[in-house]
Motif scaffolding. Structure first.
Motif, PDB file in Angstrom:
ATOM      1  N   ALA A   1      30.108  49.797  66.335  1.00 34.69           N
ATOM      2  CA  ALA A   1      30.557  49.780  64.980  1.00 34.69           C
ATOM      3  C   ALA A   1      32.105  49.440  65.405  1.00 34.69           C
ATOM      4  O   ALA A   1      32.627  49.906  66.000  1.00 34.69           O
ATOM      5  CB  ALA A   1      30.542  50.933  64.045  1.00 34.69           C
ATOM      6  N   PRO A   2      32.677  48.535  64.354  1.00 34.76           N
ATOM      7  CA  PRO A   2      33.923  48.099  64.411  1.00 34.76           C
ATOM      8  C   PRO A   2      34.880  49.570  64.075  1.00 34.76           C
ATOM      9  O   PRO A   2      34.604  50.089  63.497  1.00 34.76           O
ATOM     10  CB  PRO A   2      34.472  46.986  63.306  1.00 34.76           C
ATOM     11  CG  PRO A   2      33.158  47.119  62.795  1.00 34.76           C
ATOM     12  CD  PRO A   2      32.157  47.716  63.462  1.00 34.76           C
ATOM     13  N   ARG A   3      36.052  49.585  64.808  1.00 31.39           N
ATOM     14  CA  ARG A   3      37.019  50.783  64.932  1.00 31.39           C
ATOM     15  C   ARG A   3      38.308  50.323  64.536  1.00 31.39           C
ATOM     16  O   ARG A   3      38.683  49.368  64.817  1.00 31.39           O
ATOM     17  CB  ARG A   3      36.755  51.620  66.114  1.00 31.39           C
ATOM     18  CG  ARG A   3      35.504  52.258  66.372  1.00 31.39           C
ATOM     19  CD  ARG A   3      35.566  52.859  67.539  1.00 31.39           C
ATOM     20  NE  ARG A   3      36.398  54.173  67.529  1.00 31.39           N
ATOM     21  CZ  ARG A   3      36.911  55.031  68.324  1.00 31.39           C
ATOM     22  NH1 ARG A   3      36.289  54.959  69.476  1.00 31.39           N
ATOM     23  NH2 ARG A   3      37.684  55.925  68.078  1.00 31.39           N
ATOM     24  N   THR A   4      38.928  50.971  63.506  1.00 32.04           N
ATOM     25  CA  THR A   4      40.061  50.748  63.284  1.00 32.04           C
ATOM     26  C   THR A   4      41.199  51.939  63.557  1.00 32.04           C
ATOM     27  O   THR A   4      40.778  52.914  64.116  1.00 32.04           O
ATOM     28  CB  THR A   4      40.396  50.757  61.664  1.00 32.04           C
ATOM     29  OG1 THR A   4      40.119  51.884  60.871  1.00 32.04           O
ATOM     30  CG2 THR A   4      39.713  49.585  61.276  1.00 32.04           C
ATOM     31  N   ALA A   5      42.563  51.509  64.011  1.00 30.45           N
ATOM     32  CA  ALA A   5      43.252  52.490  64.395  1.00 30.45           C
ATOM     33  C   ALA A   5      44.144  53.248  63.378  1.00 30.45           C
ATOM     34  O   ALA A   5      44.566  54.452  63.632  1.00 30.45           O
ATOM     35  CB  ALA A   5      44.366  51.965  65.683  1.00 30.45           C
ATOM     36  N   LEU A   6      44.565  52.570  62.429  1.00 31.44           N
ATOM     37  CA  LEU A   6      45.207  53.235  61.348  1.00 31.44           C
ATOM     38  C   LEU A   6      44.340  54.230  60.373  1.00 31.44           C
ATOM     39  O   LEU A   6      43.404  53.911  60.272  1.00 31.44           O
ATOM     40  CB  LEU A   6      45.730  51.853  60.447  1.00 31.44           C
ATOM     41  CG  LEU A   6      46.574  50.936  60.927  1.00 31.44           C
ATOM     42  CD1 LEU A   6      46.959  50.090  59.976  1.00 31.44           C
ATOM     43  CD2 LEU A   6      48.243  51.598  61.575  1.00 31.44           C
ATOM     44  N   THR A   7      45.062  55.159  60.248  1.00 35.32           N
ATOM     45  CA  THR A   7      44.481  56.227  59.282  1.00 35.32           C
ATOM     46  C   THR A   7      44.895  56.154  57.788  1.00 35.32           C
ATOM     47  O   THR A   7      45.532  55.350  57.478  1.00 35.32           O
ATOM     48  CB  THR A   7      45.193  57.490  59.697  1.00 35.32           C
ATOM     49  OG1 THR A   7      46.354  57.696  59.365  1.00 35.32           O
ATOM     50  CG2 THR A   7      45.074  57.836  61.084  1.00 35.32           C
ATOM     51  N   ALA A   8      44.122  56.979  57.052  1.00 35.79           N
ATOM     52  CA  ALA A   8      44.425  57.142  55.711  1.00 35.79           C
ATOM     53  C   ALA A   8      45.976  57.585  55.350  1.00 35.79           C
ATOM     54  O   ALA A   8      46.650  56.929  54.296  1.00 35.79           O
ATOM     55  CB  ALA A   8      43.547  58.079  54.931  1.00 35.79           C
ATOM     56  N   ALA A   9      46.609  58.171  56.244  1.00 33.07           N
ATOM     57  CA  ALA A   9      47.942  58.612  56.013  1.00 33.07           C
ATOM     58  C   ALA A   9      48.772  57.418  56.191  1.00 33.07           C
ATOM     59  O   ALA A   9      49.793  57.318  55.290  1.00 33.07           O
ATOM     60  CB  ALA A   9      48.254  59.682  56.887  1.00 33.07           C
ATOM     61  N   ASP A  10      48.683  56.544  57.165  1.00 31.71           N
ATOM     62  CA  ASP A  10      49.290  55.221  57.278  1.00 31.71           C
ATOM     63  C   ASP A  10      49.339  54.569  56.073  1.00 31.71           C
ATOM     64  O   ASP A  10      50.163  53.928  55.741  1.00 31.71           O
ATOM     65  CB  ASP A  10      48.643  54.523  58.531  1.00 31.71           C
ATOM     66  CG  ASP A  10      48.810  55.203  60.018  1.00 31.71           C
ATOM     67  OD1 ASP A  10      50.009  55.814  59.951  1.00 31.71           O
ATOM     68  OD2 ASP A  10      48.036  55.089  60.653  1.00 31.71           O
ATOM     69  N   LEU A  11      47.874  54.260  55.540  1.00 34.16           N
ATOM     70  CA  LEU A  11      47.838  53.613  54.403  1.00 34.16           C
ATOM     71  C   LEU A  11      48.723  54.308  53.140  1.00 34.16           C
ATOM     72  O   LEU A  11      49.376  53.468  52.436  1.00 34.16           O
ATOM     73  CB  LEU A  11      46.416  53.381  53.853  1.00 34.16           C
ATOM     74  CG  LEU A  11      46.111  52.574  52.533  1.00 34.16           C
ATOM     75  CD1 LEU A  11      46.662  51.039  52.814  1.00 34.16           C
ATOM     76  CD2 LEU A  11      44.626  52.513  52.177  1.00 34.16           C
ATOM     77  N   ALA A  12      48.695  55.572  53.004  1.00 33.15           N
ATOM     78  CA  ALA A  12      49.252  56.134  51.831  1.00 33.15           C
ATOM     79  C   ALA A  12      50.738  56.009  52.194  1.00 33.15           C
ATOM     80  O   ALA A  12      51.470  55.873  51.103  1.00 33.15           O
ATOM     81  CB  ALA A  12      49.002  57.429  51.818  1.00 33.15           C
ATOM     82  N   ALA A  13      51.275  55.822  53.550  1.00 34.66           N
ATOM     83  CA  ALA A  13      52.724  55.647  53.637  1.00 34.66           C
ATOM     84  C   ALA A  13      53.133  54.242  53.160  1.00 34.66           C
ATOM     85  O   ALA A  13      54.364  54.058  52.512  1.00 34.66           O
ATOM     86  CB  ALA A  13      52.850  55.735  55.109  1.00 34.66           C
TER      87      ALA A  13
END
Length: 430
Positions: free
Chosen positions: A12-24
């Protein structure tokens, strides 16, 4: 040996950024999101008139539009007829048969799309008692004409400027006119208010405050009273701090400004352009109008070009008609879909040039729009932004009478609502 395909599932494709990164990121761009929502809502999808006619306020009567239309037709007939006039001002022979009947119908049915009762330069200083009386009387006449179905689609007043010597008079006239209309019932849907000779953002903010005060006094919805700003001074284009006050207007009074109108002669004179060279196509005019365009982009604020005071009268009527038709077409080619007309004899060439513009571009616009609708390939690969422009072009042509709803439905498969949904998808999806 035959190749054996693996039956293992791909990871499965994996991403490195977290929900906290998006919120920032969201926090960082919150102010940008708010600015775009508040100051750049886009066009509201309503009709824009192709011209504004200015007359001294005391000369208005319900019969004025019809009188202007009759005078326009008589002038054209006296010069050989609308067909001959269309050919003399450069309309292609292949378009004349479509343009002329539509223009004749327009001059008989709706010769003025937008009428401004002028209490400024065209009216002058007649003393408070006279102007009070005219403001009240003409508001009564406008209300009666609207109720009887005799008013143009758009009608209103240009008051005196908010410069110190005329400020109180301008505000009082605005108050009398609006208050009288309210007293007669609901405000006209096409009511337009115009503030001339604006030099600073503060003057526009003051006009917005006056509009809000009138709304409160009469129980009107917030934002009901919008107004046009006339760009007639160099100080509005380039301020003393090196910035452009024009660019600050949309965020200074969000939702209040309906249009920016270029004032040919005040602006040219203020830059010491000699009278013989004052024109809508002078380089100083083009510079100011391009700043207007940039300031208004995405805001929903409409644009209007100015006027020419070379009138089709006397021995040089043909020369003036050719000039007017060329200037109207020049404005349209540059994306200024509205201008000013100062005399009934300018109406034939206003509509001849405007209708020719839309008829000339219709075949290509309708074909590309039809192809876009059907997902067909073609010589031009149109993206959604271009499709919006194509639909807007066709819709404008229908609204002014250059194109008919029936032919657009047959050629494109869309009615006005369908065109508007493509031209203004944000509204359609809202």
């Amino acid at each position: 040996m035959a190749h054996v395909r693996s039956t293992r599932a791909a990871p499965a494709p994996r991403t490195a950024l977290t929900a906290a990164d998006l919120a920032a990121v969201d926090r960082r761009l919150a102010a940008t999101d708010a600015l775009l929502e508040r100051a750049y809502p886009g066009d509201d999808g309503s009709r824009q008139p192709v011209h504004t006619v200015y007359v001294p306020a005391d000369r208005y009567g319900a019969g004025l539009p019809g009188e202007w239309g009759a005078a326009a037709l008589a002038a054209a007939e006296a010069s050989g007829g609308l067909e001959a006039l269309a050919e003399r001002v450069g309309v292609e022979r292949s378009l004349v048969d479509d343009v002329v009947p539509a223009v004749r119908d327009k001059l008989e049915r709706e010769p003025i799309e937008d009428l401004r009762l002028d209490f400024e330069d065209g009216y002058g200083d007649r003393g408070d008692e006279v102007e009070d009386s005219d403001a009240w009387r003409q508001a009564e006449r406008v209300a009666a004409a609207v109720a009887a179905g005799l008013a143009p689609p758009f009608i209103g007043v240009r008051v005196k400027s908010f410069e110190a010597p005329t400020r109180a008079r301008g505000i009082r006239t605005l108050d009398l006119f609006v208050s009288t209309l309210v007293a007669r019932g609901e405000l006209p849907g096409g009511l337009v208010l115009t503030l001339p000779k604006v030099s600073t953002v503060a003057q526009v903010e003051a006009m917005a405050e006056v509009a809000a005060a009138l709304e409160r006094a009469h129980g009107l919805p917030d934002g009901r009273l919008r107004f046009e700003v006339q760009v007639e001074t160099p100080q509005l284009v380039l301020g003393p701090d090196g910035d452009s006050p024009l660019a600050k207007l949309p965020t200074a009074v969000p939702g209040r400004i309906s249009a920016l109108h270029y004032g040919t002669y005040d602006y040219s004179a203020s830059l010491q352009i000699s009278p013989a060279n004052q024109s809508m196509e002078h380089p100083v005019a083009d510079h100011a109008k391009e700043v207007m365009r940039l300031a208004a982009a995405g805001t929903g604020i409409r644009l209007s070009d100015g006027s020419t005071n070379i009138l089709p009268l006397g021995d040089r009527a043909d020369e003036a008609w050719r000039l007017h038709a060329r200037l109207v077409r020049r404005s349209l080619d540059r994306g200024f879909y509205q201008g000013w007309d100062l005399h009934p004899h300018q109406l034939p060439t206003r509509f001849i040039a405007t209708y020719a513009f839309f008829r000339e571009g219709y075949a290509e616009a309708s074909g590309r729009l039809r192809g876009y609708q059907g997902g067909e390939g073609g010589a031009v690969l149109d993206e959604p932004a271009t499709a919006r422009a194509l639909a807007d072009f066709v819709l404008r042509g229908v609204e002014c009478g250059a194109l008919t709803e029936a032919e657009v439905a047959a050629d494109v498969g869309l009615d006005r609502r369908g065109l508007a949904a493509i031209a203004h998808p944000r509204l359609a999806n809202g």
